[in-house]
Write a protein that holds these residues in place. Sequence first.
Motif, PDB file in Angstrom:
ATOM      1  N   ASN A 167      -9.696  -9.117 -15.065  1.00  0.00           N
ATOM      2  CA  ASN A 167     -10.658  -8.242 -15.744  1.00  0.00           C
ATOM      3  C   ASN A 167     -10.761  -6.866 -15.087  1.00  0.00           C
ATOM      4  N   SER A 168      -9.619  -6.224 -14.913  1.00  0.00           N
ATOM      5  CA  SER A 168      -9.593  -4.865 -14.359  1.00  0.00           C
ATOM      6  C   SER A 168      -8.696  -3.994 -15.222  1.00  0.00           C
ATOM      7  N   PRO A 169      -9.137  -2.768 -15.528  1.00  0.00           N
ATOM      8  CA  PRO A 169      -8.268  -1.860 -16.289  1.00  0.00           C
ATOM      9  C   PRO A 169      -7.023  -1.466 -15.516  1.00  0.00           C
ATOM     10  N   MET A 170      -6.998  -1.753 -14.213  1.00  0.00           N
ATOM     11  CA  MET A 170      -5.852  -1.412 -13.383  1.00  0.00           C
ATOM     12  C   MET A 170      -4.843  -2.550 -13.267  1.00  0.00           C
ATOM     13  N   VAL A 171      -5.098  -3.684 -13.917  1.00  0.00           N
ATOM     14  CA  VAL A 171      -4.131  -4.790 -13.948  1.00  0.00           C
ATOM     15  C   VAL A 171      -3.922  -5.183 -15.401  1.00  0.00           C
ATOM     16  N   GLY A 172      -2.685  -5.067 -15.850  1.00  0.00           N
ATOM     17  CA  GLY A 172      -2.377  -5.373 -17.236  1.00  0.00           C
ATOM     18  C   GLY A 172      -0.994  -5.971 -17.367  1.00  0.00           C
ATOM     19  N   ALA A 173      -0.385  -5.732 -18.514  1.00  0.00           N
ATOM     20  CA  ALA A 173       0.889  -6.367 -18.843  1.00  0.00           C
ATOM     21  C   ALA A 173       1.996  -5.341 -18.972  1.00  0.00           C
ATOM     22  N   CYS A 174       3.172  -5.705 -18.482  1.00  0.00           N
ATOM     23  CA  CYS A 174       4.412  -5.085 -18.927  1.00  0.00           C
ATOM     24  C   CYS A 174       4.927  -5.995 -20.034  1.00  0.00           C
ATOM     25  N   ALA A 181      -3.480  -7.852  -4.407  1.00  0.00           N
ATOM     26  CA  ALA A 181      -3.058  -6.492  -4.718  1.00  0.00           C
ATOM     27  C   ALA A 181      -4.161  -5.650  -5.332  1.00  0.00           C
ATOM     28  N   LEU A 182      -5.143  -6.281  -5.940  1.00  0.00           N
ATOM     29  CA  LEU A 182      -6.120  -5.575  -6.767  1.00  0.00           C
ATOM     30  C   LEU A 182      -6.823  -4.421  -6.057  1.00  0.00           C
ATOM     31  N   PRO A 183      -7.379  -4.591  -4.848  1.00  0.00           N
ATOM     32  CA  PRO A 183      -8.068  -3.459  -4.213  1.00  0.00           C
ATOM     33  C   PRO A 183      -7.156  -2.258  -4.001  1.00  0.00           C
ATOM     34  N   GLU A 219      -6.470  -0.562  -7.413  1.00  0.00           N
ATOM     35  CA  GLU A 219      -7.631   0.209  -7.859  1.00  0.00           C
ATOM     36  C   GLU A 219      -7.845   1.452  -6.991  1.00  0.00           C
ATOM     37  N   LYS A 220      -7.452   1.389  -5.733  1.00  0.00           N
ATOM     38  CA  LYS A 220      -7.576   2.561  -4.863  1.00  0.00           C
ATOM     39  C   LYS A 220      -6.685   3.708  -5.337  1.00  0.00           C
ATOM     40  N   TYR A 221      -5.447   3.378  -5.714  1.00  0.00           N
ATOM     41  CA  TYR A 221      -4.500   4.426  -6.101  1.00  0.00           C
ATOM     42  C   TYR A 221      -4.483   4.699  -7.595  1.00  0.00           C
ATOM     43  N   GLU A 222      -5.142   3.868  -8.375  1.00  0.00           N
ATOM     44  CA  GLU A 222      -5.313   4.074  -9.816  1.00  0.00           C
ATOM     45  C   GLU A 222      -3.977   4.209 -10.551  1.00  0.00           C
ATOM     46  N   ASP A 226       0.827  -1.200   0.000  1.00  0.00           N
ATOM     47  CA  ASP A 226       0.000   0.000   0.000  1.00  0.00           C
ATOM     48  C   ASP A 226       0.864   1.254   0.000  1.00  0.00           C
ATOM     49  N   ALA A 227       1.912   1.268   0.831  1.00  0.00           N
ATOM     50  CA  ALA A 227       2.795   2.433   0.907  1.00  0.00           C
ATOM     51  C   ALA A 227       3.516   2.674  -0.414  1.00  0.00           C
ATOM     52  N   GLU A 228       3.917   1.597  -1.082  1.00  0.00           N
ATOM     53  CA  GLU A 228       4.629   1.749  -2.348  1.00  0.00           C
ATOM     54  C   GLU A 228       3.691   2.227  -3.457  1.00  0.00           C
ATOM     55  N   MET A 229       2.468   1.733  -3.466  1.00  0.00           N
ATOM     56  CA  MET A 229       1.522   2.192  -4.485  1.00  0.00           C
ATOM     57  C   MET A 229       1.080   3.636  -4.213  1.00  0.00           C
ATOM     58  N   LYS A 230       0.999   4.000  -2.961  1.00  0.00           N
ATOM     59  CA  LYS A 230       0.688   5.398  -2.623  1.00  0.00           C
ATOM     60  C   LYS A 230       1.792   6.314  -3.120  1.00  0.00           C
TER      61      LYS A 230
END
Length: 345
Positions: free
Chosen positions: A190-197, A158-160, A163-166, A111-115
């Motif tokens: 099936n989330s626009p916030m999870v994809g591929a590198c 990780a998904l929630p 999606e919180k930090y977009e 959470d801290a890293e995504m923030k």
Amino acid sequence: MSAITAFVASATVQPGFADEPVKRSGLGIVMYDCNLRRKWMKKQDPSVNLFDPLTFVQHCRSLGAGGAQVALGSLSRRDCDNLRQFADEHDLYIETIVKPPRDRDDLSRFDAEMKAARNAGAKAARTVIIPGRRYEYFNSYADFKAAAKLGHAMVERALPIVEKYEVPLAIENHKDERIDDRVALLERINSPMVGACVDTGNSFSLLDDVYGSIEALAPFACSVHFKDQSLSEYDDGFLLGDIPLGQGSFDLKRIVEIIRTAKPNLQFSLEVITRDALKVPCLTEEYWRSVTEPTGGDLARTLQFVRRNSAKAISVTSLPLIDQVKLEDINIASSLNYAQRELGL
């Protein structure tokens, strides 16, 4: 210039590219491209860390790159603001590198890293979900599948937070899952916030089709590890190595077109890790213990591609460190110039 340094230059610089000052490219740089320079700088002064986020972004700008992919960690708000301000002032993009949460106890770290990623204005957070190159790390297909199950659970955990930090979580095809399995995971999440590198070379090591794998991942792309590859045969399979753009075995214009068609505005980050070519022992029993999905046709197609598109990289570890650093600098500069001149990146 020493004789060995002269050899390094003559072996790797394409005339008309790395022999001129780098013009500004939109292509960013992945931190791993600069492993050797970081090591050399630390030997000169242990207090210096090239991979400090602001230091690295400044370094990328000095090279003429358009952005940086670097681990931000849990930067303070002040450091995030400074980083974002510098990037905005110089029209640079930032992507971060994160590890997914191992378990519930690891959620606060993630959470801290995504923030921090959000606060710094990161466009994506690149990650991997399965440890190691499959054919080196696992002794059986069952071991691999157990690790893949844990990796999929980490994505769901990780998904929630993502999606919180977009900030999109970009899962790299990291010589782990074959493309069909990775696409199935992304479709299930099936989330626009999870994809591929989208790593443009890695899946070849698992006998996936070079261009078909990129076509399959491109609609999910949030980030790109853009690379060319050296290919050559050896007794147990083939050697796969990072090589300056335009000097390897892949059709880079075709790759850019595939990704741009799916995601016209996506950033590309150069990944050219200066090291000896990696062994892909696809003609050994050990390889097939964990890589069971490919067919004989996949193996034949791969080896035919290697033979028809052979390109060799020079040995790196045989060089003194200072010459390794010079080679690393040449590889980056040559790639940035090629991308800007030939690929419109």
